[in-house]
Design an enzyme around this catalytic site. Structure first.
Site, PDB file in Angstrom:
ATOM      1  N   ASP A 106      94.824  51.454  68.236  1.00  0.00           N
ATOM      2  CA  ASP A 106      94.892  50.712  67.115  1.00  0.00           C
ATOM      3  C   ASP A 106      95.104  49.159  67.183  1.00  0.00           C
ATOM      4  O   ASP A 106      96.056  48.603  67.852  1.00  0.00           O
ATOM      5  CB  ASP A 106      96.055  50.993  66.259  1.00  0.00           C
ATOM      6  CG  ASP A 106      96.277  50.443  64.854  1.00  0.00           C
ATOM      7  OD1 ASP A 106      95.485  49.625  64.480  1.00  0.00           O
ATOM      8  OD2 ASP A 106      96.955  50.857  63.946  1.00  0.00           O
ATOM      9  N   VAL A 107      93.947  48.396  66.996  1.00  0.00           N
ATOM     10  CA  VAL A 107      93.644  47.133  67.489  1.00  0.00           C
ATOM     11  C   VAL A 107      94.757  46.132  66.808  1.00  0.00           C
ATOM     12  O   VAL A 107      94.905  45.149  66.893  1.00  0.00           O
ATOM     13  CB  VAL A 107      92.224  46.594  67.240  1.00  0.00           C
ATOM     14  CG1 VAL A 107      91.390  47.642  68.033  1.00  0.00           C
ATOM     15  CG2 VAL A 107      91.916  46.475  65.852  1.00  0.00           C
ATOM     16  N   ASN A 115      83.938  46.694  68.790  1.00  0.00           N
ATOM     17  CA  ASN A 115      83.277  47.418  67.742  1.00  0.00           C
ATOM     18  C   ASN A 115      84.065  47.498  66.627  1.00  0.00           C
ATOM     19  O   ASN A 115      83.525  47.465  65.371  1.00  0.00           O
ATOM     20  CB  ASN A 115      82.572  48.551  68.370  1.00  0.00           C
ATOM     21  CG  ASN A 115      82.213  49.391  67.078  1.00  0.00           C
ATOM     22  OD1 ASN A 115      80.757  48.800  66.745  1.00  0.00           O
ATOM     23  ND2 ASN A 115      82.779  50.159  66.668  1.00  0.00           N
ATOM     24  N   TYR A 163      84.268  39.263  53.843  1.00  0.00           N
ATOM     25  CA  TYR A 163      83.744  39.983  55.032  1.00  0.00           C
ATOM     26  C   TYR A 163      82.946  38.958  55.703  1.00  0.00           C
ATOM     27  O   TYR A 163      83.088  38.879  56.965  1.00  0.00           O
ATOM     28  CB  TYR A 163      82.659  41.121  54.673  1.00  0.00           C
ATOM     29  CG  TYR A 163      82.180  42.094  55.936  1.00  0.00           C
ATOM     30  CD1 TYR A 163      82.898  42.754  56.805  1.00  0.00           C
ATOM     31  CD2 TYR A 163      80.801  41.761  56.347  1.00  0.00           C
ATOM     32  CE1 TYR A 163      82.454  43.431  57.776  1.00  0.00           C
ATOM     33  CE2 TYR A 163      80.220  42.449  57.319  1.00  0.00           C
ATOM     34  CZ  TYR A 163      81.082  43.452  58.058  1.00  0.00           C
ATOM     35  OH  TYR A 163      80.575  43.965  59.273  1.00  0.00           O
ATOM     36  N   LYS A 209      83.426  37.782  60.030  1.00  0.00           N
ATOM     37  CA  LYS A 209      82.286  37.476  61.105  1.00  0.00           C
ATOM     38  C   LYS A 209      81.943  36.089  61.328  1.00  0.00           C
ATOM     39  O   LYS A 209      81.714  35.744  62.555  1.00  0.00           O
ATOM     40  CB  LYS A 209      81.034  38.460  60.537  1.00  0.00           C
ATOM     41  CG  LYS A 209      81.165  39.812  60.229  1.00  0.00           C
ATOM     42  CD  LYS A 209      81.878  40.226  61.535  1.00  0.00           C
ATOM     43  CE  LYS A 209      81.999  41.975  61.580  1.00  0.00           C
ATOM     44  NZ  LYS A 209      82.614  42.972  62.422  1.00  0.00           N
TER      45      LYS A 209
END
Length: 254
Positions: A64-65, A91, A168, A172
């Site tokens: 779990d990042v 990812n 979002y 990024k």
């Protein structure tokens, strides 16, 4: 986990479905041992079975990042089993709270930042000693063209009229900056760090509304994960949505 000595070891986070699963498959077909990073161990085990049936040496790795303890445990498992990490593909990501300016779901933005940005930083930092133990590690941060300010502000580009919550896209854009800083910090090492733009792929992330397949998106990460010694570091590379050829790839503006 058992050390494979001559076989490259790759970790793909969020590898139990979508682009992550296809990335794991493609890396496995390159002869790598692939660690299937998955927050849900049940789904991770299913992905491992599917990959093994396809001839991939896949090993599920609970990860779990967003959980420091989970990341530390994963690092310990890879250190004990392999002593190094040759490829890291960050990812794992989430997309939620799409809306318009004035109606931004700030709770969703915070969740996306935690997974999409902080998670990338946490995992990369934690695995850095194992990446340094590799002869020439490759790190791929999965980003998006809508995180490129150059692409979004190009009046001739396909994203110029994009009007939505910045949540979002801003995560990024932040991943892109993380990529630049990681590449700069590691520029005197054999490690290469790049950001991948898979393009608009049909996955659970967008309700399968994308125009490209998950495998097409995964091939972008595969390219960056297998760069030769003279390959670039510190670039955003991948699908070029503005190109007339739907299979055009190259370096995108930040």
């Amino acid at each position: 986990m058992t050390d494979t000595h001559d076989t490259k070891v790759a970790l793909v986070t969020g590898a139990n479905r979508g682009i992550g699963l296809e990335t794991a498959r493609l890396l496995g077909h390159e002869g790598m041992t692939v660690l299937v990073g998955a927050r849900d161990t049940g789904r991770g085990a299913e992905a491992e079975r599917a990959l093994r049936e396809d001839g991939v040496d896949a090993r599920v790795l609970p990860l779990d990042v967003t959980d420091a303890g989970s990341v530390a445990t994963a690092v310990g498992a890879v250190a004990d089993g392999f002593g190094r990490l040759d490829v890291l593909v960050n990812n794992a990501g989430v997309a939620e709270g799409w809306g318009t300016i004035g109606g931004t779901d700030l709770a969703a933005v915070r969740r996306m930042l935690e997974v999409n940005v902080v998670g990338v930083m946490a995992v990369t930092d934690a695995f850095l000693p194992l990446l340094r133990a590799s002869p020439a590690a490759r790190v791929v941060h999965v980003s998006s063209e809508i995180g490129s300010m150059g692409a979004v502000t190009d009046p001739r580009g396909p994203f110029h009229d994009l009007v939505a919550s910045p949540g979002y896209p801003l995560t990024k854009a932040a991943v892109n900056m993380v990529t630049v800083m990681h590449a700069r910090a590691l520029r005197d090492t054999p490690i290469k760090v790049n950001a991948a733009n898979p393009g608009y792929c049909a996955t659970d992330l967008n309700g399968h509304s994308g125009t490209r397949t998950a495998e097409q998106g995964a091939r972008v990460s595969l390219h960056l994960a297998t760069l030769p010694e003279d390959g670039p570091s510190g670039v955003l590379w991948g699908h070029l949505a503005a190109a007339s050829d739907p299979e055009s790839y190259g370096i995108l503006p930040w």
